[in-house]
Motif scaffolding. Structure first.
Motif, PDB file in Angstrom:
ATOM      1  N   GLY A  91     -52.326 -27.846  24.664  1.00  0.00           N
ATOM      2  CA  GLY A  91     -53.084 -27.336  23.521  1.00  0.00           C
ATOM      3  C   GLY A  91     -53.300 -25.809  23.514  1.00  0.00           C
ATOM      4  N   ALA A  92     -52.323 -25.129  24.315  1.00  0.00           N
ATOM      5  CA  ALA A  92     -52.462 -23.519  24.186  1.00  0.00           C
ATOM      6  C   ALA A  92     -52.151 -23.097  22.904  1.00  0.00           C
ATOM      7  CB  ALA A  92     -51.299 -23.183  25.229  1.00  0.00           C
ATOM      8  N   GLU A  93     -51.149 -23.749  21.927  1.00  0.00           N
ATOM      9  CA  GLU A  93     -50.773 -23.063  20.660  1.00  0.00           C
ATOM     10  C   GLU A  93     -51.789 -23.214  19.985  1.00  0.00           C
ATOM     11  OE1 GLU A  93     -48.368 -20.864  18.809  1.00  0.00           O
ATOM     12  OE2 GLU A  93     -47.717 -21.865  20.733  1.00  0.00           O
ATOM     13  N   ARG A  94     -52.829 -24.342  19.806  1.00  0.00           N
ATOM     14  CA  ARG A  94     -53.890 -24.424  19.029  1.00  0.00           C
ATOM     15  C   ARG A  94     -55.264 -23.393  19.592  1.00  0.00           C
ATOM     16  NH1 ARG A  94     -52.718 -29.923  20.430  1.00  0.00           N
ATOM     17  NH2 ARG A  94     -54.411 -29.906  21.768  1.00  0.00           N
ATOM     18  N   VAL A  95     -55.152 -23.234  20.851  1.00  0.00           N
ATOM     19  CA  VAL A  95     -55.964 -22.277  21.029  1.00  0.00           C
ATOM     20  C   VAL A  95     -55.865 -20.718  20.823  1.00  0.00           C
ATOM     21  CG1 VAL A  95     -57.143 -21.114  23.354  1.00  0.00           C
ATOM     22  CG2 VAL A  95     -56.818 -23.486  23.491  1.00  0.00           C
ATOM     23  N   ALA A  96     -54.379 -20.429  20.991  1.00  0.00           N
ATOM     24  CA  ALA A  96     -54.028 -19.183  20.620  1.00  0.00           C
ATOM     25  C   ALA A  96     -54.236 -18.906  18.997  1.00  0.00           C
ATOM     26  CB  ALA A  96     -52.425 -18.869  20.662  1.00  0.00           C
ATOM     27  N   ARG A  97     -54.090 -20.121  18.117  1.00  0.00           N
ATOM     28  CA  ARG A  97     -54.198 -19.894  16.674  1.00  0.00           C
ATOM     29  C   ARG A  97     -55.855 -19.726  16.467  1.00  0.00           C
ATOM     30  NH1 ARG A  97     -51.067 -23.682  15.624  1.00  0.00           N
ATOM     31  NH2 ARG A  97     -52.361 -25.389  15.586  1.00  0.00           N
ATOM     32  N   ALA A  98     -56.729 -20.590  17.216  1.00  0.00           N
ATOM     33  CA  ALA A  98     -57.909 -20.628  17.034  1.00  0.00           C
ATOM     34  C   ALA A  98     -58.481 -19.110  17.360  1.00  0.00           C
ATOM     35  CB  ALA A  98     -58.672 -21.614  17.929  1.00  0.00           C
ATOM     36  N   ILE A  99     -58.105 -18.482  18.449  1.00  0.00           N
ATOM     37  CA  ILE A  99     -58.428 -17.301  18.684  1.00  0.00           C
ATOM     38  C   ILE A  99     -58.065 -16.078  17.575  1.00  0.00           C
ATOM     39  CG2 ILE A  99     -57.958 -15.275  20.303  1.00  0.00           C
ATOM     40  CD1 ILE A  99     -57.980 -17.286  22.696  1.00  0.00           C
ATOM     41  N   ALA A 100     -56.825 -16.203  17.035  1.00  0.00           N
ATOM     42  CA  ALA A 100     -56.259 -15.413  16.149  1.00  0.00           C
ATOM     43  C   ALA A 100     -57.134 -15.374  14.834  1.00  0.00           C
ATOM     44  CB  ALA A 100     -54.957 -15.586  15.959  1.00  0.00           C
ATOM     45  N   GLU A 101     -57.579 -16.805  14.468  1.00  0.00           N
ATOM     46  CA  GLU A 101     -58.408 -16.967  13.300  1.00  0.00           C
ATOM     47  C   GLU A 101     -59.737 -16.435  13.406  1.00  0.00           C
ATOM     48  OE1 GLU A 101     -57.997 -21.114  12.836  1.00  0.00           O
ATOM     49  OE2 GLU A 101     -55.870 -21.144  11.873  1.00  0.00           O
ATOM     50  N   HIS A 102     -60.337 -16.663  14.690  1.00  0.00           N
ATOM     51  CA  HIS A 102     -61.808 -16.175  14.756  1.00  0.00           C
ATOM     52  C   HIS A 102     -61.752 -14.670  14.929  1.00  0.00           C
ATOM     53  CE1 HIS A 102     -65.501 -15.267  16.729  1.00  0.00           C
ATOM     54  NE2 HIS A 102     -65.823 -16.626  16.485  1.00  0.00           N
ATOM     55  N   ALA A 103     -60.759 -14.107  15.433  1.00  0.00           N
ATOM     56  CA  ALA A 103     -60.669 -12.450  15.618  1.00  0.00           C
ATOM     57  C   ALA A 103     -60.536 -11.887  14.291  1.00  0.00           C
ATOM     58  CB  ALA A 103     -59.458 -12.055  16.518  1.00  0.00           C
ATOM     59  N   LEU A 104     -59.651 -12.460  13.362  1.00  0.00           N
ATOM     60  CA  LEU A 104     -59.495 -12.218  12.019  1.00  0.00           C
ATOM     61  C   LEU A 104     -60.828 -12.211  11.117  1.00  0.00           C
ATOM     62  CD1 LEU A 104     -57.614 -11.121   9.934  1.00  0.00           C
ATOM     63  CD2 LEU A 104     -56.968 -13.391   9.220  1.00  0.00           C
ATOM     64  N   ARG A 105     -61.459 -13.377  11.400  1.00  0.00           N
ATOM     65  CA  ARG A 105     -62.876 -13.566  10.512  1.00  0.00           C
ATOM     66  C   ARG A 105     -64.102 -12.549  11.092  1.00  0.00           C
ATOM     67  NH1 ARG A 105     -61.855 -18.948  11.698  1.00  0.00           N
ATOM     68  NH2 ARG A 105     -63.463 -18.866  13.332  1.00  0.00           N
ATOM     69  N   SER A 106     -63.852 -12.297  12.372  1.00  0.00           N
ATOM     70  CA  SER A 106     -65.057 -11.320  12.910  1.00  0.00           C
ATOM     71  C   SER A 106     -64.591 -10.090  13.050  1.00  0.00           C
ATOM     72  CB  SER A 106     -65.391 -12.069  14.251  1.00  0.00           C
ATOM     73  OG  SER A 106     -64.253 -11.897  15.078  1.00  0.00           O
ATOM     74  N   GLY A 107     -63.392  -9.873  12.627  1.00  0.00           N
ATOM     75  CA  GLY A 107     -62.884  -8.278  12.981  1.00  0.00           C
ATOM     76  C   GLY A 107     -63.017  -8.005  14.390  1.00  0.00           C
ATOM     77  N   ALA A 108     -62.716  -8.644  15.176  1.00  0.00           N
ATOM     78  CA  ALA A 108     -62.384  -8.283  16.579  1.00  0.00           C
ATOM     79  C   ALA A 108     -61.030  -7.884  16.873  1.00  0.00           C
ATOM     80  CB  ALA A 108     -62.670  -9.827  17.284  1.00  0.00           C
ATOM     81  N   ASP A 109     -61.027  -6.561  17.540  1.00  0.00           N
ATOM     82  CA  ASP A 109     -59.590  -6.058  17.667  1.00  0.00           C
ATOM     83  C   ASP A 109     -59.112  -6.746  19.102  1.00  0.00           C
ATOM     84  OD1 ASP A 109     -57.624  -4.482  17.786  1.00  0.00           O
ATOM     85  OD2 ASP A 109     -58.490  -2.595  18.129  1.00  0.00           O
ATOM     86  N   ILE A 110     -58.294  -7.849  18.485  1.00  0.00           N
ATOM     87  CA  ILE A 110     -57.656  -8.606  19.726  1.00  0.00           C
ATOM     88  C   ILE A 110     -56.028  -8.465  19.752  1.00  0.00           C
ATOM     89  CG2 ILE A 110     -57.340 -10.962  20.752  1.00  0.00           C
ATOM     90  CD1 ILE A 110     -60.129  -9.943  21.186  1.00  0.00           C
ATOM     91  N   ARG A 111     -55.289  -8.276  20.813  1.00  0.00           N
ATOM     92  CA  ARG A 111     -54.063  -8.353  21.102  1.00  0.00           C
ATOM     93  C   ARG A 111     -53.628  -9.572  21.895  1.00  0.00           C
ATOM     94  NH1 ARG A 111     -50.778  -5.951  25.326  1.00  0.00           N
ATOM     95  NH2 ARG A 111     -48.794  -6.130  25.033  1.00  0.00           N
ATOM     96  N   VAL A 112     -52.925 -10.320  21.544  1.00  0.00           N
ATOM     97  CA  VAL A 112     -52.651 -11.636  22.344  1.00  0.00           C
ATOM     98  C   VAL A 112     -51.299 -11.542  22.892  1.00  0.00           C
ATOM     99  CG1 VAL A 112     -52.260 -14.176  22.314  1.00  0.00           C
ATOM    100  CG2 VAL A 112     -54.209 -13.134  21.071  1.00  0.00           C
ATOM    101  N   VAL A 113     -50.991 -11.676  24.160  1.00  0.00           N
ATOM    102  CA  VAL A 113     -49.780 -11.516  24.878  1.00  0.00           C
ATOM    103  C   VAL A 113     -49.539 -13.126  25.400  1.00  0.00           C
ATOM    104  CG1 VAL A 113     -48.234 -10.653  26.753  1.00  0.00           C
ATOM    105  CG2 VAL A 113     -49.849  -9.182  25.542  1.00  0.00           C
ATOM    106  N   ARG A 114     -48.336 -13.681  24.947  1.00  0.00           N
ATOM    107  CA  ARG A 114     -48.016 -14.869  25.371  1.00  0.00           C
ATOM    108  C   ARG A 114     -47.203 -14.933  26.825  1.00  0.00           C
ATOM    109  NH1 ARG A 114     -49.136 -18.710  21.442  1.00  0.00           N
ATOM    110  NH2 ARG A 114     -49.207 -20.101  23.481  1.00  0.00           N
ATOM    111  N   ASN A 115     -47.763 -15.209  27.854  1.00  0.00           N
ATOM    112  CA  ASN A 115     -47.190 -15.010  29.067  1.00  0.00           C
ATOM    113  C   ASN A 115     -46.823 -16.226  29.663  1.00  0.00           C
ATOM    114  OD1 ASN A 115     -50.031 -16.056  29.466  1.00  0.00           O
ATOM    115  ND2 ASN A 115     -50.065 -15.217  31.322  1.00  0.00           N
ATOM    116  N   GLY A 116     -46.229 -16.447  30.936  1.00  0.00           N
ATOM    117  CA  GLY A 116     -45.770 -17.658  31.638  1.00  0.00           C
ATOM    118  C   GLY A 116     -47.251 -18.177  32.158  1.00  0.00           C
TER     119      GLY A 116
END
Length: 522
Positions: free
Chosen positions: A17-42
């Motif tokens: 479920g990592a993809e779903r988690v990443a999407r949930a974080i991006a959506e929440h950050a957009l709604r809340s205005g949080a300044d988040i940068r996501v790096v997809r690592n190994g």
């Protein structure tokens, strides 16, 4: 201030479920205005904690896991972007006991960098080995690899430097470097993890190998079941060409090396180097008789170095730090580190890169945490489906090529599959024979026919049909396969069968589960 989060794109993380988690974080950050940068690592290799999120803070990267989409709102609410306390907070990854006790050389960057960022790769020590190799004579590169004690990590454990020296001395206008990325052994995933988590280190290792032996073309033979690795490699190769790592002028040196990825079609036998070459040439994958060795007459009849992913990916740090640095890890003739993979009935499955010398028991219990069921671990199979089944009495064997050979086992590619005390070892022996029968290329009779007859004989033993006579027959059949097969598939299949017979004889003498009519006569 922008907060950087690291979320694994490794297949193991995506599967939970990592993809779903990443999407949930991006959506929440957009709604809340949080300044988040996501790096997809190994992946860091702690699979039971995936999906794992790491938050970059002034005090280091703080981990949270395993995280599910439903946890995201609560994590934001508690201030996880600043490393705040939460039930899922694990602290610094480097302080987690499983990770802290490892020696990460080949996997030094996996889970730390953006796998597709060449700048990130450079910033964490990448390309230093290649730059040094460009200033060295080919023979000196080969000597450095030889002096390091590096042996093939694909299973055979043949000294890499000897193989490279053979190809260096071969006279030809065209030579090849072939990476065997057809990782098909049960319980193995280190090749996949590395290709997904640090593809540039494999590319760098292959370029160095080309410089060492005079090869100008490389191929990565990748199993088709690794789509994420395929995408990572393709992207990294495009970037490498764009930055003069590949092509006609490597880093402005005037030296050339080209690289392509080729997909296999799913045949286990194509993990054997000569079958792989046949497949790479567009033929049906079948074992070739040796000699000649591939280092003398390999791909398209030209001198060819064939090494496993981990072998080639170990080369850059050897050129960077020197042969002595690498050789100082390990024991006996087993030098450096081995990425060990814990799978099967194990509480903490994942990857452990350690110097040779720790025991199997330490690996299973100090790192693996015992069985997932909480029951005693009864047996482990080390080295893939052709490896011997080892009983608890042999768990104190050190992780060392010669130590395993002394107990009729093999380390192979470092895959370890654990079984608790509910396992039926007679059925596991049958599985080994059946696997060989299904995957045999069919070229030699001991493997093609012997494995099929072996399944039938084991069925008769389990059914208590002339058990003593058929047990003797099975041992004789195994002897024929060991000494008469053309390659390791037929030659090593008897190892799990005979080890099950030797260490777990009671499993072959239970009440029959099959009627005699189901197992034939003989």
């Amino acid at each position: 201030m922008t907060t950087t989060l690291y979320i694994s794109r490794d297949a193991s993380a995506l599967a939970v479920g990592a993809e779903r988690v990443a999407r949930a974080i991006a959506e929440h950050a957009l709604r809340s205005g949080a300044d988040i940068r996501v790096v997809r690592n190994g992946s860091r290799g702690m699979f039971w904690l995936e999906p794992l999120i790491e938050v970059a803070t002034p005090g280091g990267r703080i981990a949270y896991g395993p995280v599910q989409p439903k946890d995201v709102a609560d994590l934001f609410a508690c201030g996880f972007a600043q490393g705040a306390a939460h039930a899922l907070r694990l602290g610094k990854v480097e302080d987690i006991a499983y990770f802290a006790r490892q020696e990460r050389l080949t996997f030094a960057r996996v889970g730390i960098i953006d796998p597709l960022s060449l700048d990130d790769y450079r910033a964490h020590g990448g390309l230093v080995g290649l730059k040094k190799a460009l200033e060295m004579a080919p023979a000196d590169i080969v000597k450095t690899v030889t002096d390091s004690g590096l042996r093939g990590r694909g299973g055979a454990a043949f000294p890499a430097g000897i193989k490279w020296n053979t190809a260096l001395g071969a006279q030809s206008t065209q030579k090849y470097i072939v990476c065997n990325a057809d990782e098909g052994d049960s319980g193995t995933f280190s090749d996949r993890m590395l290709m997904e988590g640090d593809p540039f280190v494999l590319i760098e290792g292959m370029i160095i190998a080309g410089l060492a032996v005079g090869a100008t073309q490389g191929y990565i033979y990748l199993r088709c079941e690794y789509p994420h690795a395929h995408e990572a490699l393709k992207s990294a190769i495009v970037t490498a060409y764009a930055n003069q790592l590949l092509g006609n002028d490597i880093l402005g040196s005037g030296k050339r090396f080209d690289l392509d990825v080729r997909l296999g079609a799913g045949a286990y036998i194509c993990g054997e180097e000569t079958s792989l070459l046949d497949s790479l040439e567009g033929k049906r994958g079948q074992v070739r008789a040796k000699p000649p060795l591939p280092a003398i007459k390999g791909l398209f009849g030209q001198p060819t170095i064939i090494n496993n992913v981990i072998t080639l990916a170990s080369v850059p740090i050897i050129l960077d730090k020197g042969a002595d640095y690498y050789r100082d890890f390990g024991m006996g003739r087993s030098r450096g580190t081995l990425p060990l993979q814990l799978a099967g009935n194990i509480r903490h499955g994942g990857l452990v890169e350690k110097a040779f010398g720790l025991t199997l028991r330490e690996l299973l219990y100090d790192y693996g945490g015992g069985s997932a069921t909480g029951r005693p671990i009864r047996a482990v199979q080390v080295g893939g489906p052709l490896g011997a089944y080892l009983p608890e009495s042999q768990f104190d064997t050190p992780i060392d090529y010669e130590a395993f050979a002394a107990i009729k086992g093999m380390l192979g590619h470092g895959g370890i599959v654990a079984f608790d005390d509910t396992v039926d070892m007679a059925q596991q022996a049958r599985f080994a024979m059946e696997f060989c029968a299904i995957e045999s290329c069919g070229k030699c009779t001991p493997c093609r026919i012997g494995s099929t007859r072996g399944v039938e004989v084991i069925d008769r033993i389990i059914a208590d049909h002339s058990r003593a006579m058929n047990t003797t027959l099975l041992r004789d059949l195994c002897d024929t396969m060991v000494n008469g097969s053309l390659c390791a598939l037929g030659g090593l299949t008897p190892y799990p069968v005979l080890s099950a017979l030797e260490h777990f004889p009671g499993d072959f003498s239970k009440e029959p589960a099959l009627p005699l009519s189901a197992v034939g006569s003989g």
